[in-house]
Scaffold this active site. Structure first.
Site, PDB file in Angstrom:
ATOM      1  N   ASP A   1      16.147  44.837  38.029  1.00  0.00           N
ATOM      2  CA  ASP A   1      17.262  45.783  38.002  1.00  0.00           C
ATOM      3  C   ASP A   1      17.644  46.151  36.569  1.00  0.00           C
ATOM      4  OD1 ASP A   1      19.602  47.252  39.084  1.00  0.00           O
ATOM      5  OD2 ASP A   1      20.679  45.698  37.977  1.00  0.00           O
TER       6      ASP A   1
ATOM      7  N   ARG B   1      16.718  54.339  34.350  1.00  0.00           N
ATOM      8  CA  ARG B   1      17.500  55.366  35.067  1.00  0.00           C
ATOM      9  C   ARG B   1      18.510  56.014  34.133  1.00  0.00           C
ATOM     10  NH1 ARG B   1      20.254  51.981  39.273  1.00  0.00           N
ATOM     11  NH2 ARG B   1      21.377  53.873  39.785  1.00  0.00           N
TER      12      ARG B   1
END
Ligand code: URA
Length: 441
Positions: free
Chosen positions: A161, A168
Site C-alpha cells: 500500500d 497513485r
C-alpha cells in the site's frame, strides 16, 4: 503471467482474477514490476473501476504483502476504530478509555503522519514520558491487564500500500473508491482486530468533501470488512467544521481529558459517545446502541473512564501528574484573540482553513522530517450555529512565533462565514452503513 496482459485485460473492461491481482501486488512489492506498468494498471482501474470481488482481492493481497498482527492472545472481541481523518480529531484519546472502562479491549496501532496537527501518537507524546515503542508482548500484556494500549506502527504493515499510494499520488489515481477503500482497509485488517468501526468524515476538513462520496466509500469499506469476516460498521460524520474546539497537539489532549471528566465540548463528547456505543455493540458488550450509549455515558459520569486514562498513561511511561493537572501540559508563550468583525450567526467555520492555520503555527508536519510544536494551535470560542457580537472573540490562537502567528491569523480570518440567518448544518452523524445497507439520518 505478464503485466502487459493484465493492463490490456483491464483496459478493455475485463475482470482481474485473484491470481492476477496477487501477482501484480507481490511482484510490484518485490520491485519486479516497473513503475510505468504499475501506473498504467492503476490508470485502467481508475477508468474501468473494480467490482466487489476484485476490490476484496486487492485488499487481501495488499494486507498479505507484509506482517499481519495476531491479537488472538488478547481476551475478548477486539474492536478497532478508524477515522478517515479530520481537523481536531482527537477521538481515540477519549474513546479508548471509554470503551476500555466498559470492559472492551482496545489494541491500537496508531500513526504520526503528515497533517494539520500531529497524529494520535504525537498528541499523546505531549505527556512527558509517554512511550509508544513497545514489543508486541508488552502491547498484548497491557491490553489484557488494563484493556488499552496504543503502539506506534512499527510493524511492516501492508508495504504494498505504501508503494502504490506513493505512485497513485503522482499519477492522479488517488480518487477511485476501490483504490481508496482497499488502501485503508488493508492496513486495518493487517492490524488484527475482530471487528472494525469506521468513522468516515465528510466536509471541508475531510478527505471526502461530499457526503455522497463519503457514503460510497463507507459502503465499499463495509463490504470489504464483512467479506474478510470482520464485522464492520461505518458512520458517516460531519467534518465541515473542526471537531470540538481545540486544534493542536497538547490543546487536543487537554480537551480529551476534559471530556473524560465530563466537561468537554458538546459535539466532541457526543461523537465519542456515539462511536463508543457502536464499538460496544460490535464487541457484543451490549445488545443495542442505546444500551451502549447509556454505558458510555455512565463510565464518564462515574469517573471510570478518566481512571482508565490515568492507568493507560502510567503504564506507557507517561507522567500522570500532567493528566491530573492539565496546566502542566506544553503551553505556548503567547495567545492572540481573533475578534469578530461582524454580528450574526456563524454559518460556517471551514475546517480545512482552520487546519491550515494550525499547520502555519507549527502544529503539524509539512514534510515527514518536520518537527512539531506540541504547544501551539487554535481553540475555537464559537462554533457553527452560535451567535456572535462584533468584537467578540471567535478563537484563541496559541503561538510562539510572531511571523507564524501573522500567517495563521490571515488564514483563519477567511474560515468564517457569518450571516443574519442561522443556516449552519451542525448535524453530527449523517448515516450508518452496515452489511444490511445504508441508513441515512
Ligand atoms: N487514506 C489511505 O490510507 N489511502 C487512500 O487511498 C486514501 C486515504
Amino acid at each position: 503471467m505478464r503485466m502487459y496482459d493484465l493492463i490490456l485485460k483491464k483496459r478493455d473492461g475485463g475482470v482481474l482474477t485473484k491470481e492476477e491481482i496477487s501477482y501484480f501486488i507481490s511482484e510490484y512489492t518485490k520491485g519486479n514490476v516497473p513503475d510505468y506498468q504499475a501506473a498504467a494498471l492503476l490508470m485502467t482501474i481508475y477508468f474501468q473501476k473494480m467490482n466487489e470481488e476484485e476490490t476484496v482481492n486487492l485488499t487481501e493481497a495488499m494486507m498479505n504483502s507484509g506482517e499481519t498482527i495476531d491479537l488472538s492472545a488478547i481476551e475478548g472481541v477486539k474492536v478497532d476504530k478508524h477515522s478517515t481523518g479530520g481537523v481536531g480529531d482527537k477521538t481515540t484519546i477519549a474513546l479508548g478509555p471509554i470503551i476500555a472502562a466498559c470492559g472492551v479491549p482496545l489494541a491500537k496501532m496508531s500513526g504520526r503522519g503528515l497533517g494539520h496537527t500531529g497524529g494520535t501518537i504525537d498528541k499523546l507524546e505531549s505527556i512527558p514520558g509517554f512511550n509508544v515503542n513497545m514489543t508486541i508482548d508488552k502491547f498484548i500484556n497491557n491490553v489484557n491487564n488494563f484493556k488499552i494500549a496504543v503502539a506506534g506502527q512499527t510493524a511492516n504493515l501492508a508495504p504494498a500500500d505504501k508503494l502504490i499510494y506513493a505512485l497513485r499520488d503522482v499519477t492522479a489515481t488517488v480518487d477511485n473508491i476501490s483504490l481508496i477503500a482497499s488502501s485503508i482497509m488493508c492496513k486495518k485488517l493487517a492490524s488484527g482486530a475482530d471487528s472494525i468501526l469506521l468513522d468516515v468524515k465528510t466536509g471541508s476538513g475531510a478527505f471526502m468533501k461530499d457526503t455522497d462520496g463519503a457514503f460510497d466509500l463507507a459502503v465499499e469499506m463495509v463490504k470489504i470488512g464483512n467479506n474478510m469476516n470482520r464485522n464492520t460498521i461505518a458512520l458517516v460524520t460531519n467534518m465541515d467544521q473542526p471537531l470540538g474546539n481545540a486544534v493542536g497537539n497538547s490543546l487536543e489532549i487537554k480537551e480529551a481529558i476534559e471530556t473524560l471528566k465530563g466537561n468537554g465540548p458538546e459535539d466532541f463528547r457526543e461523537l465519542c459517545i456515539t462511536l463508543a456505543s457502536y464499538m460496544l455493540l460490535l464487541a457484543k458488550n451490549v445488545n443495542s446502541v442505546d444500551q451502549g450509549r447509556k454505558k458510555a455515558e455512565e463510565v464518564i459520569s462515574n469517573g471510570k473512564a478518566f481512571k482508565v486514562l490515568k492507568t493507560f498513561v502510567t503504564e506507557q511511561g507517561g507522567d500522570v501528574n500532567y493528566i491530573q493537572n492539565i496546566d502542566l501540559l506544553p503551553k505556548s508563550k503567547k495567545i492572540y484573540e481573533l475578534k469578530s468583525k461582524e454580528t450574526g450567526y456563524i454559518n460556517k467555520i471551514a475546517a480545512e482553513t482552520v487546519g491550515l492555520s494550525a499547520l502555519a503555527l507549527g502544529a503539524g508536519r509539512e514534510t515527514k522530517d518536520s518537527t512539531i510544536d506540541l504547544s501551539v494551535g487554535i481553540v475555537l470560542n464559537k462554533k457553527a450555529g452560535d451567535y456572535v457580537q462584533k468584537d467578540e472573540t471567535l478563537a484563541y490562537i496559541h503561538y510562539n512565533d510572531d511571523a507564524k502567528k501573522k500567517n495563521a491569523v490571515n488564514k483563519l480570518k477567511t474560515a468564517y462565514m457569518i450571516n443574519e440567518k442561522n443556516e449552519a448544518n451542525t448535524q453530527l452523524v449523517f448515516g450508518i452503513v452496515t452489511a444490511d445497507g445504508i441508513k441515512r439520518l
